[in-house]
Design a protein around this motif. Structure first.
Motif, PDB file in Angstrom:
ATOM      1  N   ASN A   1       2.553  38.828 -18.749  1.00 25.52           N
ATOM      2  CA  ASN A   1       2.224  39.037 -17.335  1.00 25.52           C
ATOM      3  C   ASN A   1       3.030  38.135 -16.395  1.00 25.52           C
ATOM      4  N   GLU A   2       3.656  37.131 -16.913  1.00 26.30           N
ATOM      5  CA  GLU A   2       4.407  36.199 -16.074  1.00 26.30           C
ATOM      6  C   GLU A   2       5.653  36.867 -15.491  1.00 26.30           C
ATOM      7  N   PRO A   3       6.095  36.379 -14.319  1.00 28.58           N
ATOM      8  CA  PRO A   3       5.511  35.284 -13.548  1.00 28.58           C
ATOM      9  C   PRO A   3       4.352  35.757 -12.679  1.00 28.58           C
ATOM     10  N   LEU A   4       3.457  34.858 -12.345  1.00 27.12           N
ATOM     11  CA  LEU A   4       2.392  35.172 -11.411  1.00 27.12           C
ATOM     12  C   LEU A   4       2.926  35.104  -9.985  1.00 27.12           C
ATOM     13  N   LEU A   5       2.347  35.914  -9.120  1.00 26.15           N
ATOM     14  CA  LEU A   5       2.771  35.951  -7.722  1.00 26.15           C
ATOM     15  C   LEU A   5       2.704  34.568  -7.088  1.00 26.15           C
ATOM     16  N   GLU A   6       1.659  33.819  -7.382  1.00 28.63           N
ATOM     17  CA  GLU A   6       1.489  32.503  -6.751  1.00 28.63           C
ATOM     18  C   GLU A   6       2.609  31.536  -7.142  1.00 28.63           C
ATOM     19  N   ASN A   7       3.237  31.783  -8.298  1.00 29.71           N
ATOM     20  CA  ASN A   7       4.328  30.917  -8.739  1.00 29.71           C
ATOM     21  C   ASN A   7       5.690  31.403  -8.255  1.00 29.71           C
ATOM     22  N   VAL A   8       5.787  32.681  -7.935  1.00 32.92           N
ATOM     23  CA  VAL A   8       7.045  33.212  -7.386  1.00 32.92           C
ATOM     24  C   VAL A   8       7.203  32.764  -5.940  1.00 32.92           C
ATOM     25  N   LEU A   9       6.140  32.935  -5.154  1.00 40.27           N
ATOM     26  CA  LEU A   9       6.206  32.592  -3.734  1.00 40.27           C
ATOM     27  C   LEU A   9       6.351  31.079  -3.565  1.00 40.27           C
ATOM     28  N   GLY A  10       7.312  30.689  -2.766  1.00 44.21           N
ATOM     29  CA  GLY A  10       7.553  29.269  -2.534  1.00 44.21           C
ATOM     30  C   GLY A  10       8.505  28.648  -3.534  1.00 44.21           C
ATOM     31  N   ALA A  11       9.049  29.457  -4.455  1.00 46.38           N
ATOM     32  CA  ALA A  11       9.970  28.932  -5.466  1.00 46.38           C
ATOM     33  C   ALA A  11      11.308  29.661  -5.389  1.00 46.38           C
ATOM     34  N   ASP A  12      12.361  29.010  -5.802  1.00 44.49           N
ATOM     35  CA  ASP A  12      13.693  29.593  -5.914  1.00 44.49           C
ATOM     36  C   ASP A  12      14.108  30.292  -4.621  1.00 44.49           C
ATOM     37  N   ASP A  13      14.333  31.615  -4.686  1.00 43.73           N
ATOM     38  CA  ASP A  13      14.814  32.356  -3.511  1.00 43.73           C
ATOM     39  C   ASP A  13      13.683  32.876  -2.623  1.00 43.73           C
ATOM     40  N   PHE A  14      12.470  32.395  -2.843  1.00 41.12           N
ATOM     41  CA  PHE A  14      11.321  32.909  -2.106  1.00 41.12           C
ATOM     42  C   PHE A  14      10.605  31.780  -1.358  1.00 41.12           C
ATOM     43  N   THR A  15      11.396  30.851  -0.829  1.00 44.73           N
ATOM     44  CA  THR A  15      10.815  29.703  -0.128  1.00 44.73           C
ATOM     45  C   THR A  15      10.799  29.871   1.381  1.00 44.73           C
ATOM     46  N   SER A  16      11.569  30.829   1.901  1.00 40.00           N
ATOM     47  CA  SER A  16      11.665  30.967   3.357  1.00 40.00           C
ATOM     48  C   SER A  16      11.990  32.409   3.720  1.00 40.00           C
ATOM     49  N   GLY A  17      11.860  32.678   5.019  1.00 37.14           N
ATOM     50  CA  GLY A  17      12.202  33.998   5.531  1.00 37.14           C
ATOM     51  C   GLY A  17      11.182  35.044   5.143  1.00 37.14           C
ATOM     52  N   PRO A  18      11.427  36.292   5.508  1.00 34.44           N
ATOM     53  CA  PRO A  18      10.480  37.358   5.173  1.00 34.44           C
ATOM     54  C   PRO A  18      10.555  37.744   3.696  1.00 34.44           C
ATOM     55  N   VAL A  19       9.390  37.807   3.079  1.00 35.86           N
ATOM     56  CA  VAL A  19       9.262  38.303   1.709  1.00 35.86           C
ATOM     57  C   VAL A  19       8.300  39.482   1.746  1.00 35.86           C
ATOM     58  N   VAL A  20       8.789  40.646   1.404  1.00 36.78           N
ATOM     59  CA  VAL A  20       7.948  41.842   1.399  1.00 36.78           C
ATOM     60  C   VAL A  20       7.227  41.921   0.060  1.00 36.78           C
ATOM     61  N   ILE A  21       5.905  41.981   0.117  1.00 35.89           N
ATOM     62  CA  ILE A  21       5.088  42.100  -1.085  1.00 35.89           C
ATOM     63  C   ILE A  21       4.815  43.585  -1.319  1.00 35.89           C
ATOM     64  N   ALA A  22       5.433  44.141  -2.349  1.00 32.63           N
ATOM     65  CA  ALA A  22       5.265  45.564  -2.673  1.00 32.63           C
ATOM     66  C   ALA A  22       4.123  45.699  -3.671  1.00 32.63           C
ATOM     67  N   HIS A  23       3.073  46.395  -3.273  1.00 31.95           N
ATOM     68  CA  HIS A  23       1.858  46.497  -4.098  1.00 31.95           C
ATOM     69  C   HIS A  23       1.974  47.634  -5.115  1.00 31.95           C
ATOM     70  N   LEU A  24       1.874  47.292  -6.386  1.00 33.47           N
ATOM     71  CA  LEU A  24       1.693  48.320  -7.403  1.00 33.47           C
ATOM     72  C   LEU A  24       0.184  48.531  -7.577  1.00 33.47           C
TER      73      LEU A  24
END
Length: 251
Positions: A170-193
């Motif tokens: 199941n990894e990575p978890l959303l909470e660990n993706v957001l704020g890390a690597d290329d997801f620390t700034s700017g708009p991040v679109v969360i696409a819901h499955l």
């Protein structure tokens, strides 16, 4: 589906929806699977076709519903349950229309917000079934291929997982993706499955809380959640295909 099929297709839940007050459902009580089958058996029906409003072969489909049906129909040896394939089929033939629907939901956000560049994260609930996670990964790969150059970073994630090591798929978890690597700034679109809002994907649900916590931890991060897929016309198209495929197999 009823209008397009020319015969009634009735909405039934696996569990829980019967707790909703009928006045919140235009006066019609919601039915769960066990109640729906029991009522129809008493009326003389013996043949049942289930069209899953599920992305993949969760245990609700592969274990719970068949087991409950065998118990409910134990006094009716001629009773028969047929289960159509879920929306994404299996991990080898994940339906590309789901990725197209997700792409549409992302593009709606991009156009509405006038985004010149953005990152995107696909998120599903998380699952104890490896085959379901494989469908998420397959749909994610299809979606990434559909996104244009405005999307500079893309990731696939789960909302939650069981803690045991065997569920690490199941990894990575959303909470660990957001704020890390290329997801620390700017708009991040969360696409819901996800198909429908609720305590996970609703406006005040778990995913909204995860996004809010990530933004608090990374002040330059801005999460924008896309629309859910249940009302997308391509989902109805897939459901109709599953219906016709299954009826053809039974003829």
């Amino acid at each position: 589906m009823s209008e397009r099929a020319g015969f009634p297709v009735e909405p039934v839940s696996v569990l829980h929806s019967s707790k909703i007050a009928s006045d919140k459902l235009e006066g019609k009580e919601a039915e769960v699977f066990e109640t729906a089958i029991t009522r129809r058996l008493k009326s003389g029906m013996r043949s049942f076709l289930v069209i899953p409003f599920f992305f993949g072969p969760s245990r609700a489909l592969t274990e719970f519903l068949p087991e409950r049906f065998s118990v409910i129909a134990c006094d009716h040896p001629d009773a028969r349950l047929v289960m159509a394939s879920p929306l994404a089929g299996d991990e080898r033939i994940a339906d590309s229309r789901i990725a197209k629907a997700l792409s549409d939901s992302i593009n709606e956000v991009v156009v509405a917000r006038g985004l010149e560049e953005y990152s995107a994260v696909l998120v599903d609930h998380g699952t104890p079934v490896r085959e379901v996670a494989a469908i998420r990964d397959s749909v994610g790969a299809q979606l990434e291929a559909l996104l244009d150059s405005r999307c500079h970073s893309f990731a696939v994630s789960s909302m939650e997982r069981r803690p045991e090591p065997e569920y690490a798929f199941n990894e990575p978890l959303l909470e660990n993706v957001l704020g890390a690597d290329d997801f620390t700034s700017g708009p991040v679109v969360i696409a819901h499955l996800f198909l429908l809002p609720g305590r996970h994907a609703g406006d005040s649900g778990d995913i909204a809380e995860i996004c809010s916590a990530a933004e608090n931890g990374s002040p330059e991060l801005r999460c924008i959640r896309s629309s859910l897929l249940g009302g997308h016309p391509l989902i109805l198209e897939i459901l109709m295909d599953r219906l016709h495929e299954t009826l053809a197999q039974q003829s």
